[in-house]
Write a protein that holds these residues in place. Structure first.
Motif, PDB file in Angstrom:
ATOM      1  N   TRP A  40      66.127  82.348 103.141  1.00  0.00           N
ATOM      2  CA  TRP A  40      65.123  81.598 102.356  1.00  0.00           C
ATOM      3  C   TRP A  40      63.894  81.314 103.222  1.00  0.00           C
ATOM      4  CZ3 TRP A  40      64.710  80.770  97.324  1.00  0.00           C
ATOM      5  CH2 TRP A  40      63.801  79.814  96.869  1.00  0.00           C
ATOM      6  N   ASN A  41      64.135  80.917 104.471  1.00  0.00           N
ATOM      7  CA  ASN A  41      63.007  80.640 105.369  1.00  0.00           C
ATOM      8  C   ASN A  41      62.178  81.911 105.581  1.00  0.00           C
ATOM      9  OD1 ASN A  41      63.988  78.062 105.558  1.00  0.00           O
ATOM     10  ND2 ASN A  41      65.077  78.414 107.487  1.00  0.00           N
ATOM     11  N   GLY A  42      62.861  83.045 105.644  1.00  0.00           N
ATOM     12  CA  GLY A  42      62.157  84.322 105.799  1.00  0.00           C
ATOM     13  C   GLY A  42      61.320  84.646 104.569  1.00  0.00           C
ATOM     14  N   LEU A  43      61.862  84.346 103.386  1.00  0.00           N
ATOM     15  CA  LEU A  43      61.086  84.570 102.154  1.00  0.00           C
ATOM     16  C   LEU A  43      59.827  83.705 102.171  1.00  0.00           C
ATOM     17  CD1 LEU A  43      63.879  84.572  99.394  1.00  0.00           C
ATOM     18  CD2 LEU A  43      62.605  86.548 100.233  1.00  0.00           C
ATOM     19  N   ALA A  44      59.991  82.469 102.661  1.00  0.00           N
ATOM     20  CA  ALA A  44      58.835  81.564 102.740  1.00  0.00           C
ATOM     21  C   ALA A  44      57.797  82.123 103.715  1.00  0.00           C
ATOM     22  CB  ALA A  44      59.294  80.175 103.173  1.00  0.00           C
ATOM     23  N   ASP A  45      58.272  82.677 104.840  1.00  0.00           N
ATOM     24  CA  ASP A  45      57.334  83.254 105.819  1.00  0.00           C
ATOM     25  C   ASP A  45      56.545  84.410 105.200  1.00  0.00           C
ATOM     26  OD1 ASP A  45      58.173  81.477 107.704  1.00  0.00           O
ATOM     27  OD2 ASP A  45      59.549  82.860 108.705  1.00  0.00           O
ATOM     28  N   LEU A  46      57.175  85.102 104.250  1.00  0.00           N
ATOM     29  CA  LEU A  46      56.477  86.212 103.569  1.00  0.00           C
ATOM     30  C   LEU A  46      55.637  85.716 102.385  1.00  0.00           C
ATOM     31  CD1 LEU A  46      59.296  88.945 103.422  1.00  0.00           C
ATOM     32  CD2 LEU A  46      57.237  88.977 104.837  1.00  0.00           C
ATOM     33  N   ASP A  47      55.567  84.395 102.207  1.00  0.00           N
ATOM     34  CA  ASP A  47      54.812  83.763 101.107  1.00  0.00           C
ATOM     35  C   ASP A  47      55.456  83.981  99.744  1.00  0.00           C
ATOM     36  OD1 ASP A  47      52.945  82.871 102.896  1.00  0.00           O
ATOM     37  OD2 ASP A  47      51.532  84.511 102.531  1.00  0.00           O
ATOM     38  N   LEU A  48      56.710  84.436  99.716  1.00  0.00           N
ATOM     39  CA  LEU A  48      57.306  84.769  98.421  1.00  0.00           C
ATOM     40  C   LEU A  48      57.802  83.537  97.672  1.00  0.00           C
ATOM     41  CD1 LEU A  48      59.159  88.077  99.332  1.00  0.00           C
ATOM     42  CD2 LEU A  48      56.890  87.750  98.350  1.00  0.00           C
ATOM     43  N   THR A  49      57.991  82.414  98.373  1.00  0.00           N
ATOM     44  CA  THR A  49      58.415  81.202  97.666  1.00  0.00           C
ATOM     45  C   THR A  49      57.249  80.607  96.858  1.00  0.00           C
ATOM     46  OG1 THR A  49      58.183  80.138  99.829  1.00  0.00           O
ATOM     47  CG2 THR A  49      60.415  80.503  99.050  1.00  0.00           C
ATOM     48  N   GLY A  50      56.058  81.167  97.060  1.00  0.00           N
ATOM     49  CA  GLY A  50      54.914  80.761  96.229  1.00  0.00           C
ATOM     50  C   GLY A  50      54.493  81.885  95.304  1.00  0.00           C
ATOM     51  N   LEU A  51      55.463  82.733  94.973  1.00  0.00           N
ATOM     52  CA  LEU A  51      55.155  83.983  94.259  1.00  0.00           C
ATOM     53  C   LEU A  51      54.313  83.789  93.001  1.00  0.00           C
ATOM     54  CD1 LEU A  51      55.767  87.014  94.439  1.00  0.00           C
ATOM     55  CD2 LEU A  51      57.837  86.620  93.096  1.00  0.00           C
ATOM     56  N   THR A  52      54.666  82.765  92.197  1.00  0.00           N
ATOM     57  CA  THR A  52      53.960  82.603  90.916  1.00  0.00           C
ATOM     58  C   THR A  52      52.988  81.420  90.945  1.00  0.00           C
ATOM     59  OG1 THR A  52      55.816  81.289  90.123  1.00  0.00           O
ATOM     60  CG2 THR A  52      55.809  83.617  89.529  1.00  0.00           C
ATOM     61  N   THR A  53      52.770  80.857  92.123  1.00  0.00           N
ATOM     62  CA  THR A  53      51.901  79.676  92.216  1.00  0.00           C
ATOM     63  C   THR A  53      50.449  80.108  92.451  1.00  0.00           C
ATOM     64  OG1 THR A  53      53.761  78.501  93.196  1.00  0.00           O
ATOM     65  CG2 THR A  53      51.610  77.466  93.419  1.00  0.00           C
ATOM     66  N   PRO A  54      49.493  79.434  91.786  1.00  0.00           N
ATOM     67  CA  PRO A  54      48.086  79.810  91.975  1.00  0.00           C
ATOM     68  C   PRO A  54      47.650  79.722  93.437  1.00  0.00           C
ATOM     69  CG  PRO A  54      48.323  78.253  90.159  1.00  0.00           C
ATOM     70  CD  PRO A  54      49.668  78.347  90.809  1.00  0.00           C
ATOM     71  N   GLY A  55      46.703  80.585  93.784  1.00  0.00           N
ATOM     72  CA  GLY A  55      46.192  80.635  95.152  1.00  0.00           C
ATOM     73  C   GLY A  55      45.586  79.308  95.593  1.00  0.00           C
ATOM     74  N   SER A  56      45.051  78.524  94.641  1.00  0.00           N
ATOM     75  CA  SER A  56      44.419  77.255  95.012  1.00  0.00           C
ATOM     76  C   SER A  56      45.427  76.271  95.610  1.00  0.00           C
ATOM     77  CB  SER A  56      43.730  76.629  93.798  1.00  0.00           C
ATOM     78  OG  SER A  56      44.594  76.665  92.689  1.00  0.00           O
ATOM     79  N   TYR A  57      46.722  76.497  95.403  1.00  0.00           N
ATOM     80  CA  TYR A  57      47.752  75.644  96.028  1.00  0.00           C
ATOM     81  C   TYR A  57      48.472  76.401  97.141  1.00  0.00           C
ATOM     82  CZ  TYR A  57      46.666  72.806  92.040  1.00  0.00           C
ATOM     83  OH  TYR A  57      45.974  72.070  91.114  1.00  0.00           O
TER      84      TYR A  57
END
Ligand SMILES: Cc1cc2nc3c(=O)[nH]c(=O)nc-3n(C[C@H](O)[C@H](O)[C@H](O)COP(=O)(O)OP(=O)(O)OC[C@H]3O[C@@H](n4cnc5c(N)ncnc54)[C@H](O)[C@@H]3O)c2cc1C
Length: 302
Positions: A40-57
């Motif tokens: 999970w931490n690795g997914l976060a490092d790849l920015d994938l935990t924000g996959l559907t979140t707008p760029g402004s956040y």
């Protein structure tokens, strides 16, 4: 259908992560029914935990095709991990789409970073395919709502720091809860809220590394500013977010199929009978070709 150069690059990056970081955890985590937090931490490092979140956040703000590609490739590594990611994205999508500016500011940047993990609590023991028949209630008490009820099969339920929960807004004296989905609304509930308890893990046949539990809300008090939709708008909100998520579920099935095909190809090349690899026999080749066709058709349908 051709992917753009960026989408291809994302596919390659996520495939590499799936093979090198996710796959090695697969058997042990499945056997032990343990979610691989390091993955999970690795997914976060790849920015994938924000996959559907707008760029402004700080999110990745993926288009639908990219979202499908990422889900396919994560599932290639482990369906449990892909399930956790897609449900986290359901929660972030609800907050991004329906939360006000303050709620988004307060929660999305951290959710994008992968901690806290998000959960999406709609299903109940007696309301699965038909969530309109849910019995969890939200009763207004001044500027707060009081949540009572039990949600079931909640992915990330034990890992989550924040839960998006759906409940029927009731008048204080309503008994029993109203039927149909007319009064459903949704709330953001921090997982450490008083009165919220986590049930035992479900013993599953598959997806065993995925955290699936019940959540019981026993007089959980939530401020009105944590309400994400007007009473009566919650069910439509849930279904619209789930519709986006369904593409991801389909893509995960393709990723799993591709993984099975690749394993079969490898085995057919390595296993020898009658002094040659079994992959040289026509009947085996027919089976592999059929598998390839089905996976490719599934990918195009997704
Ligand atoms: C591993 C796992 C993780 C989950 N994670 C979450 C989660 O994070 N959050 C959440 O809210 N829920 C979650 N769920 C719940 C999931 O969304 C429900 O299982 C799903 O909605 C189906 O509900 P049910 O299991 O009660 O099946 P039921 O509604 O009891 O359906 C049983 C069968 O009847 C069929 N059926 C029902 N109605 C009809 C109809 N009208 N026509 C034809 N066939 C019909 C269904 O397709 C199914 O095959 C999860 C479930 C699982 C197994």
């Amino acid at each position: 259908m051709a992917l753009s150069a960026t989408q291809e690059a994302i596919r390659e990056t996520v495939r590499e992560f799936a093979v090198e970081e996710i796959r090695p955890t697969l058997r042990e985590c499945d056997r032990e029914e343990r979610f691989p937090e390091e993955v999970w931490n690795g997914l976060a490092d790849l920015d994938l935990t924000g996959l559907t979140t707008p760029g402004s956040y700080g999110g990745f703000d993926a288009d639908r095709v990219t979202y499908a590609v990422v889900n396919e490739e994560v599932a290639y590594g482990s369906l449990s991990v892909a399930t956790a990611l897609s449900v986290h994205c359901l929660a972030t999508s609800c907050i991004a789409e329906f939360g006000d500016g303050d709620l988004r500011e307060a929660w999305l940047p951290e959710l994008v970073e992968g901690r806290p993990v998000g959960a999406f609590a709609l299903s109940e023991p007696d309301a699965g395919s038909n969530p309109a028949e849910m019995s969890t209630t939200a009763t207004r008490d001044g500027d707060k709502w009081v949540l009572d009820g039990t949600k079931q099969w909640i992915t990330n339920g034990a890992r989550a720091g924040v839960v998006v929960v759906f409940a029927k807004a009731e008048e204080a004296d309503a008994e029993p809860p109203t039927r149909g989905g007319g009064s459903v609304t949704q709330f953001l509930v921090p997982a450490d809220a008083e009165g919220l308890s986590v049930g035992d893990p479900e013993e599953k046949l598959g997806l065993r590394a995925s955290d699936t539990v019940s959540l019981t809300f026993d007089g959980v008090r939530v401020p009105d500013r944590h309400r994400l939709t007007e009473p009566g708008r919650g069910l439509a909100a849930a279904l619209s977010i789930l519709n986006g998520g369904r593409v991801g579920i389909a893509a995960q099935a393709v990723g799993l199929g591709q993984a099975a095909l690749d394993e079969a190809l490898e085995y057919a090349a390595e296993r020898e009978q009658f002094d040659r690899p079994i992959g040289e026999f026509q009947s085996i080749r027919h089976t592999l070709a059929e598998m390839h066709t089905q996976v490719e058709a599934g990918r195009l349908l997704t």
